[in-house]
Scaffold this motif. Structure first.
Motif, mmCIF file in Angstrom:
data_model
loop_
_atom_site.group_PDB
_atom_site.id
_atom_site.type_symbol
_atom_site.label_atom_id
_atom_site.label_comp_id
_atom_site.label_asym_id
_atom_site.label_seq_id
_atom_site.Cartn_x
_atom_site.Cartn_y
_atom_site.Cartn_z
ATOM 1 N N VAL A 87 0.561 -0.880 0.085
ATOM 2 C CA VAL A 87 0.009 0.327 -0.102
ATOM 3 C C VAL A 87 0.611 1.202 0.073
ATOM 4 O O VAL A 87 1.635 1.640 0.910
ATOM 5 C CB VAL A 87 -1.171 0.459 1.871
ATOM 6 N N ILE A 88 0.455 1.978 -1.257
ATOM 7 C CA ILE A 88 1.583 3.197 -0.937
ATOM 8 C C ILE A 88 0.811 4.680 -1.255
ATOM 9 O O ILE A 88 -0.325 4.283 -1.838
ATOM 10 C CB ILE A 88 2.620 3.513 -2.765
ATOM 11 N N GLY A 89 0.962 5.198 -0.525
ATOM 12 C CA GLY A 89 0.310 6.497 0.289
ATOM 13 C C GLY A 89 1.113 7.668 0.287
ATOM 14 O O GLY A 89 2.150 7.844 0.516
ATOM 15 N N TYR A 90 0.284 9.079 0.178
ATOM 16 C CA TYR A 90 0.945 9.849 0.894
ATOM 17 C C TYR A 90 1.709 10.937 0.598
ATOM 18 O O TYR A 90 2.787 11.137 1.176
ATOM 19 C CB TYR A 90 0.848 10.227 2.466
ATOM 20 N N GLY A 91 2.388 10.629 -0.928
ATOM 21 C CA GLY A 91 3.574 11.079 -1.369
ATOM 22 C C GLY A 91 4.400 9.635 -1.185
ATOM 23 O O GLY A 91 6.165 9.758 -1.612
ATOM 24 N N GLY A 92 4.245 7.787 -1.092
ATOM 25 C CA GLY A 92 5.613 6.847 -0.715
ATOM 26 C C GLY A 92 5.719 7.231 -2.621
ATOM 27 O O GLY A 92 4.665 7.216 -3.266
ATOM 28 N N VAL A 93 6.960 6.610 -2.459
ATOM 29 C CA VAL A 93 7.795 6.156 -4.010
ATOM 30 C C VAL A 93 8.446 4.272 -3.464
ATOM 31 O O VAL A 93 9.330 4.613 -2.933
ATOM 32 C CB VAL A 93 8.539 7.479 -4.108
ATOM 33 N N LEU A 94 8.059 3.994 -4.029
ATOM 34 C CA LEU A 94 8.712 2.938 -4.940
ATOM 35 C C LEU A 94 9.548 2.302 -5.445
ATOM 36 O O LEU A 94 9.188 3.140 -6.850
ATOM 37 C CB LEU A 94 7.872 1.304 -4.595
ATOM 38 N N THR A 95 10.901 2.737 -5.860
ATOM 39 C CA THR A 95 11.499 3.231 -7.117
ATOM 40 C C THR A 95 12.896 1.378 -6.641
ATOM 41 O O THR A 95 13.310 1.222 -5.278
ATOM 42 C CB THR A 95 13.208 3.817 -7.037
ATOM 43 N N VAL A 96 12.996 1.267 -8.276
ATOM 44 C CA VAL A 96 13.753 -0.490 -8.685
ATOM 45 C C VAL A 96 14.720 0.625 -9.062
ATOM 46 O O VAL A 96 14.740 1.006 -10.384
ATOM 47 C CB VAL A 96 12.768 -1.077 -9.015
ATOM 48 N N SER A 97 15.292 0.543 -8.820
ATOM 49 C CA SER A 97 16.688 0.761 -9.221
ATOM 50 C C SER A 97 17.306 0.554 -10.022
ATOM 51 O O SER A 97 17.261 -0.937 -10.753
ATOM 52 C CB SER A 97 18.305 1.512 -7.694
ATOM 53 N N THR A 98 18.526 0.668 -11.415
ATOM 54 C CA THR A 98 19.183 0.334 -12.772
ATOM 55 C C THR A 98 19.707 -0.871 -12.161
ATOM 56 O O THR A 98 20.393 -0.697 -11.380
ATOM 57 C CB THR A 98 20.235 1.447 -13.040
ATOM 58 N N ALA A 122 13.519 1.895 -12.719
ATOM 59 C CA ALA A 122 14.551 2.094 -13.703
ATOM 60 C C ALA A 122 15.304 0.119 -13.811
ATOM 61 O O ALA A 122 16.260 0.898 -14.600
ATOM 62 C CB ALA A 122 15.978 2.864 -13.159
ATOM 63 N N GLY A 123 15.284 -0.114 -13.094
ATOM 64 C CA GLY A 123 15.167 -2.135 -13.452
ATOM 65 C C GLY A 123 14.250 -2.774 -13.872
ATOM 66 O O GLY A 123 14.162 -1.895 -15.095
ATOM 67 N N THR A 124 13.943 -3.945 -13.381
ATOM 68 C CA THR A 124 13.452 -5.051 -13.327
ATOM 69 C C THR A 124 12.658 -5.050 -13.297
ATOM 70 O O THR A 124 12.741 -5.303 -11.368
ATOM 71 C CB THR A 124 13.806 -6.216 -14.548
ATOM 72 N N PHE A 125 11.396 -4.647 -12.823
ATOM 73 C CA PHE A 125 9.920 -5.064 -12.754
ATOM 74 C C PHE A 125 9.380 -6.983 -13.629
ATOM 75 O O PHE A 125 8.746 -6.767 -14.637
ATOM 76 C CB PHE A 125 8.728 -3.960 -12.747
ATOM 77 N N ALA A 126 9.346 -7.371 -12.692
ATOM 78 C CA ALA A 126 8.877 -8.982 -13.512
ATOM 79 C C ALA A 126 7.929 -9.145 -12.751
ATOM 80 O O ALA A 126 7.182 -9.513 -11.473
ATOM 81 C CB ALA A 126 10.056 -9.621 -13.046
ATOM 82 N N TYR A 127 7.175 -10.218 -13.395
ATOM 83 C CA TYR A 127 5.632 -11.242 -12.666
ATOM 84 C C TYR A 127 5.983 -12.386 -13.536
ATOM 85 O O TYR A 127 6.036 -12.320 -14.096
ATOM 86 C CB TYR A 127 4.276 -10.350 -12.946
ATOM 87 N N ASN A 128 5.673 -13.201 -12.442
ATOM 88 C CA ASN A 128 6.141 -14.395 -12.250
ATOM 89 C C ASN A 128 4.340 -15.444 -11.558
ATOM 90 O O ASN A 128 4.533 -16.722 -11.440
ATOM 91 C CB ASN A 128 7.560 -15.722 -11.897
ATOM 92 N N GLY A 129 3.427 -14.927 -11.760
ATOM 93 C CA GLY A 129 2.716 -15.384 -11.456
ATOM 94 C C GLY A 129 1.736 -15.795 -12.535
ATOM 95 O O GLY A 129 1.916 -15.988 -12.996
ATOM 96 N N SER A 130 0.222 -16.460 -11.590
ATOM 97 C CA SER A 130 -0.123 -17.421 -12.360
ATOM 98 C C SER A 130 -1.662 -16.651 -12.355
ATOM 99 O O SER A 130 -2.112 -16.530 -13.500
ATOM 100 C CB SER A 130 -0.988 -18.935 -11.752
ATOM 101 N N GLY A 131 -1.797 -16.096 -12.064
ATOM 102 C CA GLY A 131 -3.249 -14.600 -12.082
ATOM 103 C C GLY A 131 -2.923 -13.582 -11.811
ATOM 104 O O GLY A 131 -2.188 -13.168 -12.881
ATOM 105 N N THR A 132 -3.379 -13.190 -11.741
ATOM 106 C CA THR A 132 -3.263 -10.926 -11.647
ATOM 107 C C THR A 132 -2.935 -10.381 -11.321
ATOM 108 O O THR A 132 -2.614 -10.612 -9.879
ATOM 109 C CB THR A 132 -4.750 -10.394 -11.842
#
Length: 176
Positions: A87-98, A122-132
């Protein structure tokens, strides 16, 4: 940290952190040189700023929410998200670096509280699941790689930028 509130008033550096619940609060920067195990709890509060930087592995598991309010969580190492909502809020940022990879196999990402809510990849955002895997009301700024090996990543309801690469056998849906 297992419960209650820990308030930091100065910048800190720790080797490893296990975060199972409670709140990590205060106006501070925190550097974790090793690993972060996050099964629940809240990093930050509304009206606070600062950065939590993790150089090692971040493991997000367990069904409890992982709440990021007002802080930037910078992943300089790799991360896995197996269960529970981020859960991200109030200006929260999730950063994936190079050079870093955020790999999700379950859960999702949800906005809460006042905007902005942001993921900078800026890196890799990967999904390996079976659903959504749903990213709901959180802006995704992608200059890296979206790698959807299986299942579906559904990004909903905010302006998103995708100048990077999208690959994999899975499905990506954008709904603004």
């Amino acid at each position: 940290i297992g419960a209650g509130t820990v308030t930091l008033t100065v910048n800190q550096q720790v080797n490893n952190l296990t975060f199972n619940g409670g709140t990590l609060s205060g106006k501070f920067d925190l550097t974790i040189t090793g690993s972060l195990s996050w099964t629940g709890g809240q990093i930050g509060n509304s009206g606070v700023t600062g950065t939590v930087t993790v150089s090692g592995m971040v493991t997000m598991s367990g069904v409890s929410q992982k709440i990021l309010y007002g802080k930037t969580l910078t992943l300089s190492g790799n991360a896995s998200h197996a269960a529970g909502q981020i859960v991200i809020g109030y200006g929260g940022v999730l950063t994936v670096s190079t050079g870093s990879t955020f790999t999700a196999t379950g859960g999702g990402i949800q906005a809460s509280g006042n905007p902005p809510y942001t993921i900078n990849n800026a890196g890799t955002f990967a999904y390996n699941g079976s659903g959504t895997y749903t990213v709901n009301y959180v802006a995704l700024n992608n200059s890296g790689i979206l790698d959807i090996a299986s299942g579906t990543v559904q990004i909903e309801n905010l302006n998103n930028t995708a100048s990077g690469v999208v690959k994999g056998a899975g499905t990506l849906t954008w709904q603004n």
